[in-house]
Design a protein around this motif. Structure first.
Motif, short mmCIF file in Angstrom:
data_model
loop_
_atom_site.label_atom_id
_atom_site.label_comp_id
_atom_site.label_asym_id
_atom_site.label_seq_id
_atom_site.Cartn_x
_atom_site.Cartn_y
_atom_site.Cartn_z
N THR A 1 11.02 -7.23 -7.00
CA THR A 1 9.54 -7.54 -6.84
C THR A 1 9.18 -6.95 -5.44
N ILE A 2 8.28 -6.13 -5.59
CA ILE A 2 7.79 -5.50 -4.14
C ILE A 2 6.83 -6.41 -3.68
N TYR A 3 6.65 -6.77 -2.27
CA TYR A 3 5.98 -7.61 -1.64
C TYR A 3 4.93 -6.52 -0.70
N VAL A 4 3.71 -6.49 -0.80
CA VAL A 4 3.23 -5.78 -0.14
C VAL A 4 1.90 -6.58 0.92
N GLU A 5 1.92 -6.46 2.15
CA GLU A 5 0.80 -7.26 2.95
C GLU A 5 0.01 -6.05 3.47
N VAL A 6 -1.21 -6.35 3.20
CA VAL A 6 -2.30 -5.46 3.64
C VAL A 6 -2.93 -5.87 5.06
N SER A 7 -2.99 -5.13 6.02
CA SER A 7 -3.65 -5.60 7.25
C SER A 7 -5.10 -5.23 7.13
N ARG A 8 -5.98 -5.77 8.11
CA ARG A 8 -7.36 -5.75 8.02
C ARG A 8 -7.72 -4.19 8.35
N ARG A 9 -6.67 -3.50 9.29
CA ARG A 9 -6.84 -2.28 9.83
C ARG A 9 -6.79 -1.18 8.70
N VAL A 10 -6.38 -1.44 7.45
CA VAL A 10 -6.07 -0.57 6.44
C VAL A 10 -7.36 0.03 5.85
N ASP B 1 -9.80 3.68 1.46
CA ASP B 1 -9.34 4.72 0.58
C ASP B 1 -7.63 4.63 0.52
N THR B 2 -7.12 4.20 1.71
CA THR B 2 -5.59 4.03 1.78
C THR B 2 -5.47 3.00 0.76
N LEU B 3 -6.04 1.97 0.84
CA LEU B 3 -5.31 0.83 -0.17
C LEU B 3 -5.68 1.30 -1.62
N LYS B 4 -6.79 2.02 -1.96
CA LYS B 4 -6.83 2.53 -3.33
C LYS B 4 -5.68 3.20 -3.51
N SER B 5 -5.19 4.08 -2.57
CA SER B 5 -4.14 5.03 -3.17
C SER B 5 -2.80 4.30 -3.47
N VAL B 6 -2.76 3.14 -2.32
CA VAL B 6 -1.41 2.38 -2.57
C VAL B 6 -1.46 1.60 -3.89
N LEU B 7 -2.66 0.99 -4.25
CA LEU B 7 -2.53 0.14 -5.36
C LEU B 7 -2.38 1.22 -6.71
N HIS B 8 -3.02 2.37 -6.64
CA HIS B 8 -2.80 3.29 -7.80
C HIS B 8 -1.21 3.60 -8.06
N VAL B 9 -0.58 3.76 -6.78
CA VAL B 9 0.92 3.88 -7.07
C VAL B 9 1.72 2.69 -7.64
N LEU B 10 1.19 1.59 -6.97
CA LEU B 10 1.66 0.21 -7.36
C LEU B 10 1.53 0.05 -8.90
N VAL C 1 4.88 -6.66 -8.63
CA VAL C 1 4.37 -6.23 -7.31
C VAL C 1 3.32 -7.55 -6.85
N ILE C 2 3.49 -7.95 -5.66
CA ILE C 2 2.88 -9.15 -5.06
C ILE C 2 1.81 -8.17 -3.76
N VAL C 3 0.61 -8.21 -3.78
CA VAL C 3 -0.24 -7.80 -2.81
C VAL C 3 -1.08 -8.85 -2.07
N ALA C 4 -0.28 -8.89 -0.86
CA ALA C 4 -1.52 -10.09 0.02
C ALA C 4 -2.23 -9.34 0.80
N MET C 5 -3.58 -9.94 0.55
CA MET C 5 -4.85 -9.20 1.32
C MET C 5 -5.39 -10.26 2.44
N SER C 6 -5.48 -9.76 3.70
CA SER C 6 -5.95 -10.50 4.60
C SER C 6 -7.51 -10.72 4.50
N ASN C 7 -8.10 -9.63 4.09
CA ASN C 7 -9.54 -9.40 4.26
C ASN C 7 -10.15 -9.56 2.62
N ALA C 8 -10.95 -10.56 2.73
CA ALA C 8 -11.43 -10.98 1.25
C ALA C 8 -12.20 -9.71 0.67
#
Length: 241
Positions: free
Chosen positions: A12-21, A24-33, A45-52
């Protein structure tokens, strides 16, 4: 799999997304995941997003992903949190209303407040620390609010916020039919005064401080427009005479 003796096991891959991301970068990461988890089935995959607002970036495919929305602490939970940290208790307990009633119940911010109370600056009382905390949160709220109202042309945020205020602090997407939140997500990402719960479809303010700031700011804007209208009417009347 060989070491665990379970051929069906996958990591299981855990990815925490900060508000500074960036989005476009997030779209690319989600595409790979998505390729790893859904297409190749090599992992979960678990993706934790701090920004709604970043929730709008993820694919609208409930068959292959599940959204779990975590709200801020309730008032009771926030009280329990402060109790466990032994913060604002005893003679300082009345200061809790100043924090929880006018700012936030977000655990990370309450934790920061507790840390300041545990190790106060020289000469600072609990009341001083709480006042500074409340004032800073209030300034942030007005900054975010004005960013949405003044820097955005894609969405009528003033109309949305007024509808939220009139309805007790929140509205559904059906009630706010005039708002395309996917279009407005970038503005919300930069100025986080409001949020949309993508699970329940409810617009709300990010915190009590944001709600208070919106009510005060919109009242000022209404008064200003009324004064301008009266001045214009007087000027027109003077010209006619």
């Amino acid at each position: 799999r060989t070491q665990s003796g379970n051929e069906g096991w996958i990591p299981t891959i855990y990815v925490e997304v900060s508000r500074r991301v960036t989005r476009d970068t997030l779209k690319s990461v989600l595409h790979v995941l998505k390729g790893l988890a859904c297409d190749q089935k090599l992992c979960k995959v678990i993706v934790a997003m701090s920004n709604a607002s970043t929730a709008f970036v993820q694919p609208n495919d409930r068959g292959r992903n599940q959204v779990l929305w975590l709200e801020d602490l309730t008032r009771a939970e926030a009280e329990e949190f402060l109790d466990k940290r032994k913060a604002l208790v005893g003679i300082h307990a009345p200061l809790r209303d100043k924090v929880l009633g006018r700012t936030t119940c977000r655990a990370s911010q309450l934790n920061a407040l507790c840390c300041n109370l545990d190790e106060p600056p020289p000469g600072a009382s609990a009341a001083d620390i709480v006042t500074a905390f409340v004032n800073e949160d209030r300034l942030d709220a007005f900054h975010n609010l004005r960013g949405l109202l003044e820097d955005t042309n894609t969405v009528d945020f003033e109309r949305l916020m007024q509808a939220m205020i009139d309805n007790g602090g929140s509205v559904t997407t059906t009630q706010a039919w005039f708002v395309n939140m996917a279009t407005a997500a970038e503005e919300i990402h930069a100025n986080q005064a409001i949020q949309l719960n993508v699970v329940t479809g409810v617009h709300s303010f990010n915190s009590a401080a944001d709600a208070i700031a919106a009510e005060e700011e919109l009242a000022v804007r209404r008064s200003r427009r009324a004064a301008d209208a009266i001045a214009a009417a007087k000027e027109e009347l003077a010209v006619r005479r």
